[in-house]
Write a protein that holds these residues in place. Structure first.
Motif, PDB file in Angstrom:
ATOM      1  N   ALA A 159       0.829  -1.206   0.000  1.00  0.00           N
ATOM      2  CA  ALA A 159       0.000   0.000   0.000  1.00  0.00           C
ATOM      3  C   ALA A 159       0.863   1.255   0.000  1.00  0.00           C
ATOM      4  CB  ALA A 159      -0.917   0.012   1.221  1.00  0.00           C
ATOM      5  N   SER A 160       2.162   1.082   0.153  1.00  0.00           N
ATOM      6  CA  SER A 160       3.064   2.227   0.240  1.00  0.00           C
ATOM      7  C   SER A 160       3.933   2.327  -1.002  1.00  0.00           C
ATOM      8  CB  SER A 160       3.966   2.067   1.471  1.00  0.00           C
ATOM      9  OG  SER A 160       4.972   3.032   1.466  1.00  0.00           O
ATOM     10  N   LEU A 161       4.031   3.523  -1.547  1.00  0.00           N
ATOM     11  CA  LEU A 161       4.995   3.752  -2.606  1.00  0.00           C
ATOM     12  C   LEU A 161       6.364   3.879  -1.956  1.00  0.00           C
ATOM     13  CD1 LEU A 161       3.083   6.403  -4.713  1.00  0.00           C
ATOM     14  CD2 LEU A 161       3.312   3.975  -5.177  1.00  0.00           C
ATOM     15  N   ARG A 162       7.363   3.315  -2.551  1.00  0.00           N
ATOM     16  CA  ARG A 162       8.733   3.336  -2.037  1.00  0.00           C
ATOM     17  C   ARG A 162       8.810   2.792  -0.604  1.00  0.00           C
ATOM     18  NH1 ARG A 162      11.249   7.994  -1.467  1.00  0.00           N
ATOM     19  NH2 ARG A 162       9.378   9.154  -1.030  1.00  0.00           N
ATOM     20  N   PRO A 163       8.431   1.532  -0.396  1.00  0.00           N
ATOM     21  CA  PRO A 163       8.452   0.977   0.964  1.00  0.00           C
ATOM     22  C   PRO A 163       9.831   1.017   1.612  1.00  0.00           C
ATOM     23  CG  PRO A 163       8.133  -0.765  -0.654  1.00  0.00           C
ATOM     24  CD  PRO A 163       8.004   0.553  -1.381  1.00  0.00           C
ATOM     25  N   GLU A 164      10.893   1.085   0.811  1.00  0.00           N
ATOM     26  CA  GLU A 164      12.243   1.157   1.381  1.00  0.00           C
ATOM     27  C   GLU A 164      12.499   2.479   2.112  1.00  0.00           C
ATOM     28  OE1 GLU A 164      12.438   3.028  -2.661  1.00  0.00           O
ATOM     29  OE2 GLU A 164      11.514   1.214  -1.870  1.00  0.00           O
ATOM     30  N   SER A 165      11.623   3.456   1.936  1.00  0.00           N
ATOM     31  CA  SER A 165      11.796   4.744   2.612  1.00  0.00           C
ATOM     32  C   SER A 165      10.987   4.837   3.906  1.00  0.00           C
ATOM     33  CB  SER A 165      11.388   5.889   1.685  1.00  0.00           C
ATOM     34  OG  SER A 165       9.989   5.908   1.510  1.00  0.00           O
ATOM     35  N   VAL A 166      10.314   3.730   4.282  1.00  0.00           N
ATOM     36  CA  VAL A 166       9.484   3.727   5.486  1.00  0.00           C
ATOM     37  C   VAL A 166      10.197   2.974   6.601  1.00  0.00           C
ATOM     38  CG1 VAL A 166       7.274   3.037   6.488  1.00  0.00           C
ATOM     39  CG2 VAL A 166       7.386   3.780   4.101  1.00  0.00           C
ATOM     40  N   PHE A 167      10.320   3.598   7.758  1.00  0.00           N
ATOM     41  CA  PHE A 167      10.955   2.980   8.916  1.00  0.00           C
ATOM     42  C   PHE A 167       9.979   3.035  10.086  1.00  0.00           C
ATOM     43  CE2 PHE A 167      14.237   4.709   6.235  1.00  0.00           C
ATOM     44  CZ  PHE A 167      15.153   3.675   6.156  1.00  0.00           C
ATOM     45  N   ALA A 168       9.840   1.922  10.787  1.00  0.00           N
ATOM     46  CA  ALA A 168       8.963   1.866  11.962  1.00  0.00           C
ATOM     47  C   ALA A 168       9.778   1.378  13.139  1.00  0.00           C
ATOM     48  CB  ALA A 168       7.790   0.925  11.698  1.00  0.00           C
ATOM     49  N   PHE A 169       9.646   2.057  14.260  1.00  0.00           N
ATOM     50  CA  PHE A 169      10.407   1.723  15.458  1.00  0.00           C
ATOM     51  C   PHE A 169       9.450   1.288  16.566  1.00  0.00           C
ATOM     52  CE2 PHE A 169      12.632   4.956  13.076  1.00  0.00           C
ATOM     53  CZ  PHE A 169      13.907   4.432  12.968  1.00  0.00           C
TER      54      PHE A 169
END
Length: 74
Positions: free
Chosen positions: A59-69
């Motif tokens: 569901a996210s464009l460019r999933p490599e740019s998403v970080f979850a902590f």
């Protein structure tokens, strides 16, 4: 434009398929494409649940740019 306005103008998303505008000024309404997006501790479960309901990070464009902590409570 100052440096912040130039950065916002470069990342502005106001027309489908086009990123960037000539200039911005205080009070302009727009969306901006983020280089990196993150979520941490308290708010991570909300977007995680939203994304998994749509099949994970697809569901996210460019999933490599998403970080979850996450913070593990012991």
């Amino acid at each position: 434009m100052n440096i912040v306005e130039k950065i916002i103008a470069r990342h502005a998303f106001v027309t489908a398929g086009k990123i960037g505008v000539e200039s911005v000024k205080p009070g302009d309404a727009l969306f901006a494409v983020a280089d990196v997006r993150f979520s941490h501790e308290y708010v991570t479960p909300m977007p995680r649940r939203f994304l998994t309901s749509f099949g994970g990070t697809r569901a996210s464009l460019r999933p490599e740019s998403v970080f979850a902590f996450f913070r593990t409570i012991t």
